[in-house]
Write a protein that holds these residues in place. Structure first.
Motif, short mmCIF file in Angstrom:
data_model
loop_
_atom_site.label_atom_id
_atom_site.label_comp_id
_atom_site.label_asym_id
_atom_site.label_seq_id
_atom_site.Cartn_x
_atom_site.Cartn_y
_atom_site.Cartn_z
N GLU A 49 0.83 -1.21 0.00
CA GLU A 49 0.00 0.00 0.00
C GLU A 49 0.86 1.26 0.00
O GLU A 49 0.38 2.35 -0.27
N GLY A 50 2.14 1.08 0.33
CA GLY A 50 3.07 2.19 0.39
C GLY A 50 4.31 1.79 1.15
O GLY A 50 4.51 0.60 1.47
N LEU A 51 5.15 2.76 1.40
CA LEU A 51 6.36 2.56 2.19
C LEU A 51 6.35 3.57 3.33
O LEU A 51 5.69 4.61 3.25
N SER A 52 7.12 3.27 4.37
CA SER A 52 7.25 4.18 5.49
C SER A 52 8.73 4.26 5.85
O SER A 52 9.47 3.28 5.71
N PHE A 53 9.18 5.43 6.29
CA PHE A 53 10.60 5.66 6.51
C PHE A 53 10.86 6.26 7.88
O PHE A 53 10.18 7.20 8.30
N ASP A 54 11.87 5.72 8.56
CA ASP A 54 12.45 6.32 9.76
C ASP A 54 13.81 6.86 9.37
O ASP A 54 14.54 6.20 8.61
N ILE A 55 14.15 8.01 9.89
CA ILE A 55 15.41 8.67 9.52
C ILE A 55 16.16 9.08 10.77
O ILE A 55 15.58 9.63 11.71
N TYR A 56 17.46 8.83 10.77
CA TYR A 56 18.35 9.36 11.80
C TYR A 56 18.89 10.67 11.23
O TYR A 56 19.86 10.68 10.49
N GLU A 57 18.20 11.77 11.52
CA GLU A 57 18.45 13.05 10.84
C GLU A 57 19.88 13.56 11.00
O GLU A 57 20.47 14.04 10.03
N ASN A 58 20.44 13.51 12.19
CA ASN A 58 21.79 14.05 12.38
C ASN A 58 22.82 13.31 11.52
O ASN A 58 23.69 13.94 10.91
N LEU A 59 22.72 11.98 11.47
CA LEU A 59 23.65 11.22 10.63
C LEU A 59 23.40 11.46 9.15
O LEU A 59 24.33 11.51 8.35
N ALA A 92 23.33 2.74 -0.11
CA ALA A 92 24.24 1.92 0.68
C ALA A 92 24.54 2.49 2.07
O ALA A 92 24.81 1.73 3.00
N ASN A 93 24.50 3.82 2.22
CA ASN A 93 25.04 4.41 3.45
C ASN A 93 24.16 5.38 4.21
O ASN A 93 24.53 5.80 5.31
N ALA A 94 23.05 5.78 3.66
CA ALA A 94 22.21 6.75 4.36
C ALA A 94 21.46 6.07 5.51
O ALA A 94 20.94 4.97 5.35
N PRO A 95 21.39 6.73 6.66
CA PRO A 95 20.71 6.15 7.83
C PRO A 95 19.18 6.31 7.75
O PRO A 95 18.57 7.10 8.46
N ILE A 96 18.60 5.56 6.81
CA ILE A 96 17.15 5.58 6.62
C ILE A 96 16.67 4.14 6.64
O ILE A 96 17.24 3.28 5.97
N TRP A 97 15.61 3.89 7.41
CA TRP A 97 15.07 2.54 7.53
C TRP A 97 13.71 2.51 6.86
O TRP A 97 12.86 3.36 7.10
N LYS A 98 13.53 1.51 5.99
CA LYS A 98 12.33 1.40 5.16
C LYS A 98 11.42 0.28 5.67
O LYS A 98 11.88 -0.80 6.02
N TYR A 99 10.12 0.58 5.65
CA TYR A 99 9.10 -0.37 6.05
C TYR A 99 8.07 -0.48 4.93
O TYR A 99 7.75 0.51 4.26
N ASP A 100 7.52 -1.67 4.74
CA ASP A 100 6.41 -1.88 3.82
C ASP A 100 5.12 -1.59 4.57
O ASP A 100 4.98 -1.93 5.75
N LEU A 101 4.16 -1.00 3.88
CA LEU A 101 2.82 -0.81 4.42
C LEU A 101 1.91 -1.82 3.73
O LEU A 101 1.67 -1.73 2.53
N ILE A 102 1.49 -2.83 4.50
CA ILE A 102 0.65 -3.90 3.96
C ILE A 102 -0.50 -4.15 4.94
O ILE A 102 -0.27 -4.38 6.13
#
Length: 148
Positions: A44-54, A114-124
């Motif tokens: 249904e989409g994706l969701s992202f968490d980000i470690y902004e400072n990094l 490869a290196n950005a501190p972003i975590w991806k989640y599936d929305l299902i």
């Protein structure tokens, strides 16, 4: 230019904003990459968490790397949920010449993956499920392990 937004990106607005910001900088090329969430399986989409400072540190390293070439980098990413057929990622390179811009946008996007501190989640089915099979272990992050 580094920008984070809650939800999907307004790509036309960002593109126009970046163009207006740098069109007078005497740079002959504006090359961009836009990531769009694809409809796959039951996604249904994706969701992202980000470690902004990094992430800001990662982007600053890139800015320093291209500064001597007179290149301007632009970057926008979503935080939280982004639906199918919406954009979560936009990157732009302003450079003196097309070949440099094309090479840099490719390198920038590949390094981001490869290196950005972003975590991806599936929305299902209304659930947020970590996309481990499409994730890359970040050195020192501890989120993914060889055992996991």
């Amino acid at each position: 230019m580094f920008e984070l937004y809650k939800g999907s990106l307004n790509v036309p607005l960002l593109y126009a904003k970046w163009y207006e910001a740098y069109k007078g900088a005497n740079l002959g090329a504006f090359v961009s990459f836009c990531g769009i969430v694809r409809a796959e399986d039951m996604l249904e989409g994706l969701s992202f968490d980000i470690y902004e400072n990094l992430l800001r540190s990662w982007f600053s390293t890139w800015q320093e790397r291209v500064e001597k070439e007179g290149v301007k980098l632009c970057f926008a990413h979503s935080i939280g949920d982004v639906g199918v057929h919406e954009s979560s990622y936009l990157a732009g390179v302003f450079s003196k010449q097309r070949k440099l811009g094309l090479a840099l946008i490719n390198d920038f996007v590949e390094d981001f993956k490869a290196n950005a501190p972003i975590w991806k989640y599936d929305l299902i089915k209304g659930q947020r499920i970590y996309a481990k099979d499409r994730s890359i272990k970040l050195l020192g992050a501890g989120l993914l392990s060889d055992k996991g």
